[in-house]
Design an enzyme around this catalytic site. Structure first.
Site, mmCIF file in Angstrom:
data_model
loop_
_atom_site.group_PDB
_atom_site.id
_atom_site.type_symbol
_atom_site.label_atom_id
_atom_site.label_comp_id
_atom_site.label_asym_id
_atom_site.label_seq_id
_atom_site.Cartn_x
_atom_site.Cartn_y
_atom_site.Cartn_z
ATOM 1 N N GLN A 19 0.800 -1.218 0.000
ATOM 2 C CA GLN A 19 0.000 0.000 0.000
ATOM 3 C C GLN A 19 0.840 1.278 0.000
ATOM 4 O OE1 GLN A 19 -2.677 -1.775 3.293
ATOM 5 N NE2 GLN A 19 -4.054 -0.486 2.138
ATOM 6 N N ARG A 74 3.587 -0.034 13.116
ATOM 7 C CA ARG A 74 3.315 -1.332 12.486
ATOM 8 C C ARG A 74 3.456 -1.206 10.974
ATOM 9 N NH1 ARG A 74 -2.354 -4.057 11.058
ATOM 10 N NH2 ARG A 74 -1.492 -6.011 10.288
ATOM 11 N N HIS A 119 0.962 -9.367 4.695
ATOM 12 C CA HIS A 119 -0.193 -8.471 4.558
ATOM 13 C C HIS A 119 -0.670 -8.546 3.096
ATOM 14 C CE1 HIS A 119 -2.236 -4.840 6.587
ATOM 15 N NE2 HIS A 119 -2.833 -4.985 5.425
ATOM 16 N N ASN A 163 -1.911 -10.839 8.527
ATOM 17 C CA ASN A 163 -2.969 -9.847 8.635
ATOM 18 C C ASN A 163 -4.256 -10.438 8.060
ATOM 19 O OD1 ASN A 163 -3.919 -6.996 9.048
ATOM 20 N ND2 ASN A 163 -4.359 -7.209 6.855
ATOM 21 N N GLU A 164 -5.238 -10.660 8.922
ATOM 22 C CA GLU A 164 -6.588 -11.049 8.505
ATOM 23 C C GLU A 164 -6.616 -12.277 7.602
ATOM 24 O OE1 GLU A 164 -8.822 -7.793 6.913
ATOM 25 O OE2 GLU A 164 -8.563 -6.545 8.674
ATOM 26 N N ASN A 316 -8.117 -6.007 13.944
ATOM 27 C CA ASN A 316 -8.421 -4.873 13.078
ATOM 28 C C ASN A 316 -9.898 -4.586 13.238
ATOM 29 O OD1 ASN A 316 -5.823 -4.972 12.228
ATOM 30 N ND2 ASN A 316 -6.268 -5.665 10.144
ATOM 31 N N TYR A 318 -13.054 -2.018 12.542
ATOM 32 C CA TYR A 318 -13.591 -0.848 11.836
ATOM 33 C C TYR A 318 -15.097 -0.696 12.012
ATOM 34 C CZ TYR A 318 -9.140 -0.523 9.310
ATOM 35 O OH TYR A 318 -7.814 -0.387 8.993
ATOM 36 N N GLU A 390 -5.453 -2.207 13.982
ATOM 37 C CA GLU A 390 -5.963 -1.207 13.034
ATOM 38 C C GLU A 390 -7.282 -0.663 13.524
ATOM 39 O OE1 GLU A 390 -6.333 -2.382 8.893
ATOM 40 O OE2 GLU A 390 -4.403 -3.419 9.007
ATOM 41 N N TRP A 435 -4.950 3.303 11.793
ATOM 42 C CA TRP A 435 -4.737 3.081 10.369
ATOM 43 C C TRP A 435 -5.255 4.307 9.650
ATOM 44 C CZ3 TRP A 435 -2.302 -0.614 7.521
ATOM 45 C CH2 TRP A 435 -2.470 -0.507 6.126
ATOM 46 N N GLU A 442 -5.486 1.869 -1.473
ATOM 47 C CA GLU A 442 -6.488 1.136 -0.697
ATOM 48 C C GLU A 442 -7.066 -0.016 -1.534
ATOM 49 O OE1 GLU A 442 -7.245 0.990 2.395
ATOM 50 O OE2 GLU A 442 -9.205 0.028 2.325
ATOM 51 N N TRP A 443 -6.219 -0.957 -1.861
ATOM 52 C CA TRP A 443 -6.612 -2.192 -2.552
ATOM 53 C C TRP A 443 -7.523 -1.910 -3.746
ATOM 54 C CZ3 TRP A 443 -2.894 -4.989 -0.877
ATOM 55 C CH2 TRP A 443 -2.494 -4.920 0.452
ATOM 56 N N PHE A 451 -7.006 7.070 3.913
ATOM 57 C CA PHE A 451 -7.031 6.736 5.344
ATOM 58 C C PHE A 451 -5.925 7.436 6.135
ATOM 59 C CE2 PHE A 451 -9.963 3.194 6.379
ATOM 60 C CZ PHE A 451 -10.434 2.850 5.115
HETATM 61 C C1 BG6 Z 1 -6.416 -3.501 6.323
HETATM 62 C C2 BG6 Z 1 -6.017 -2.903 5.061
HETATM 63 O O1 BG6 Z 1 -5.714 -4.611 6.761
HETATM 64 O O2 BG6 Z 1 -7.797 -3.612 6.419
HETATM 65 C C3 BG6 Z 1 -6.597 -1.521 5.012
HETATM 66 O O3 BG6 Z 1 -4.701 -2.999 4.729
HETATM 67 C C4 BG6 Z 1 -8.079 -1.585 5.063
HETATM 68 O O4 BG6 Z 1 -6.149 -0.830 3.892
HETATM 69 C C5 BG6 Z 1 -8.583 -2.480 6.130
HETATM 70 O O5 BG6 Z 1 -8.724 -0.365 5.077
HETATM 71 C C6 BG6 Z 1 -9.915 -2.965 5.689
HETATM 72 O O6 BG6 Z 1 -10.517 -3.721 6.669
HETATM 73 P P1 BG6 Z 1 -11.241 -5.070 6.340
HETATM 74 O O7 BG6 Z 1 -11.592 -5.593 7.673
HETATM 75 O O8 BG6 Z 1 -12.403 -4.710 5.494
HETATM 76 O O9 BG6 Z 1 -10.234 -5.914 5.640
#
Ligand code: BG6
Length: 483
Positions: A19, A74, A119, A163-164, A316, A318, A390, A435, A442-443, A451
């Site tokens: 990113q 991070r 990531h 990550n996730e 993370n 949100y 995050e 974050w 942003e992907w 962000f």
């Molecule tokens: C992060 C991304 O891990 O997750 C961010 O790198 C992003 O760029 C965020 O905004 C999005 O959250 P989620 O839970 O929808 O993956």
């Protein structure tokens, strides 16, 4: 009222390699390099070739981080920057030097580096060989993890393996691999598409567990660091009082969070019973024996490797959802991904929730659900150490670029909620990460969602960074250890 955090609370901000780094021709390709160059995959047709060019702005970016006053930063290592073809046979010394220098500069500025190993930017050379489904995939990750522990571990005390996993095992494999275009045989394509997330998640969990044991056996004594893993964490409220919706909300949490957390953080290990039972029932309904469940099994040895393989849980956080059960029609519709059909739930958003980051964004402000998910984790997993890895939001498209009041409000609301979870509910949260440091790629939303606490002028050849209002706001929060 004041919201002061416990002494020693970690304050951090974050980025990830693809990113922000750019310098794509100074590393091996990752799946994201390839994916973004296929037309139609990213909203604004952009890519991370240059991004914020952080690879060439190392000193400057460390100064920006230091100006905020964070205790931690991070970031992720791009696997294909240190190992261009993904394997340990070819190490890119320049890439290793870059991350070492970044760690050194951070430490010089009293900032602790927090490294995420993975990531989402998987080396493309490995992807071509089958990626996470290849029998050597776990070994490839372990070789890479060992290299990072070895090269950077004297400077790094906190590691995050993945990550996730949910996001990359689920959306990652089904959409990023472009799986649906690859097979003309629709029947086997569907079978694959359905099973792959479970298989990839399994491989990632094993990779995580084995990498943790490598650290434990070969590095911990000397380096004295901690290794954790970051979860996608979205709270689910039932959409109604009906038993079906209450069940669906529980399944939503189970399929996203517990799928990954249970094998690592529960006392018994292995996949959640709820998930195992459901997938077994589905197998029977579909005239397959239980043992043919699409959810893989851990052997006893594997179960023990993965169980207890984290010193903390990264979260993370949100947003949350209102979750409902599926109608019969939806269960049979191809529109909805298999994972949701297997789990029988669908996420919706309450129209009364405060929308942020513009009408089209996926973000809304529901801070009161943060303590709920933290309490869920506390109750279910014996109150593990948690790091918020995050939290943050994108600028409203109409917001004056540097006056990011919406970000400040969103973060303030979440910090107050987090404070309650720690002080009233007794959740064991040790730190908070905003974050993101910079506006960045942003992907699939490209550069349309910003962000960053620092604005980046993507039209300027020098990619000039300018602090938004949130920089001084966050600096104050950190100085006061709270609000
Ligand atoms: C992060 C991304 O891990 O997750 C961010 O790198 C992003 O760029 C965020 O905004 C999005 O959250 P989620 O839970 O929808 O993956």
């Amino acid at each position: 009222m004041e919201w002061r955090f416990p002494k020693g609370f970690a304050w951090s901000c974050a980025t990830s390699a693809y990113q922000v780094e750019g310098a794509c021709d100074e590393k091996g390709q990752s799946v994201w390099d390839v994916f973004t160059h296929r037309p139609g995959n990213v909203i604004d047709g952009s890519n991370g070739d240059v991004a914020c060019d952080s690879y060439h702005h190392l000193e400057e970016d460390v100064q920006l981080i230091a100006a905020i006053g964070v205790s931690h930063y991070r970031f992720s290592v791009a696997w294909s920057r240190v190992l261009p073809n993904g394997t340990i046979n070819d190490v890119n010394e320049a890439g290793v030097r870059y991350y070492r220098q970044l760690c050194e500069k951070l430490v010089e500025n009293n900032i602790e580096p927090v490294i995420t190993l993975y990531h989402w930017d998987y080396p493309y050379e490995l992807e071509k060989r089958g990626g996470w489904l290849h029998p050597d995939a776990i070994q490839w990750f372990c070789d890479y993890a060992r290299l990072c522990f070895d090269k950077f571990g004297d400077l790094v005390k906190t590691w995050i393996t993945f990550n996730e996993i949910w996001m990359c095992a689920w959306t990652g494999t089904v959409t990023t691999a472009g799986l649906s275009d690859q097979s003309a045989d629709k029947a086997s394509r569907e079978r694959c598409a359905r099973a792959i997330p479970y298989l990839v998640g399994h491989q990632m969990l094993l990779s995580h567990g084995r990498a943790y044991r490598i650290y434990e056996n070969e590095f911990r004594e000397k380096q004295k660091g901690q290794v954790g893993i970051t979860m996608s964490a979205k709270w689910r409220e039932p959409a109604s009082d009906s038993p079906d919706d209450i069940r669906a909300a529980q399944d939503g949490l189970c399929w996203q969070l517990d799928w990954i957390a249970h094998p690592i953080f529960s006392t018994c290990g292995g996949y959640p019973k709820r998930m195992r039972d459901r997938l077994n029932d589905l197998s029977i309904n579909e005239q397959r024996a239980n043992k043919d469940s699409i959810l893989p099994e851990f052997t006893d040895e594997e179960c023990n490797v993965v169980r207890g393989s984290a010193d903390f849980m990264g979260l993370n956080y949100y947003i949350s959802y209102k979750t409902r059960h599926l109608t019969e029609e939806e269960k049979n519709s191809e529109e909805l991904g298999w994972l949701f059909r297997d789990a029988d739930y669908c996420d919706t958003v309450d129209p009364s929730w405060e929308k942020i980051s513009g009408e089209k964004s996926w973000l809304h402000n529901t801070p009161w659900t943060l303590p709920k998910i933290l309490c869920y984790i506390r109750n279910k997993y014996n109150n593990p150490k948690v790091l918020i890895t995050e939290n943050g939001c994108a600028d409203h498209p109409e917001e004056v670029v540097l006056e990011d009041n919406a970000r400040i409000k969103y973060c303030e609301d979440h910090l107050k909620a987090l404070h309650k979870a720690i002080t009233k509910d007794g959740c064991n949260v040790l730190g908070y990460t905003l974050w993101s440091l910079l506006d960045n790629f942003e992907w699939t939303n490209g550069y349309t969602m910003k962000f960053g606490m620092y604005h980046v002028d993507f039209n300027d050849p020098d990619l000039r960074r300018t602090p938004k209002k949130s920089v001084s706001w966050y600096a104050d929060v950190i100085r006061n250890n709270g609000l």
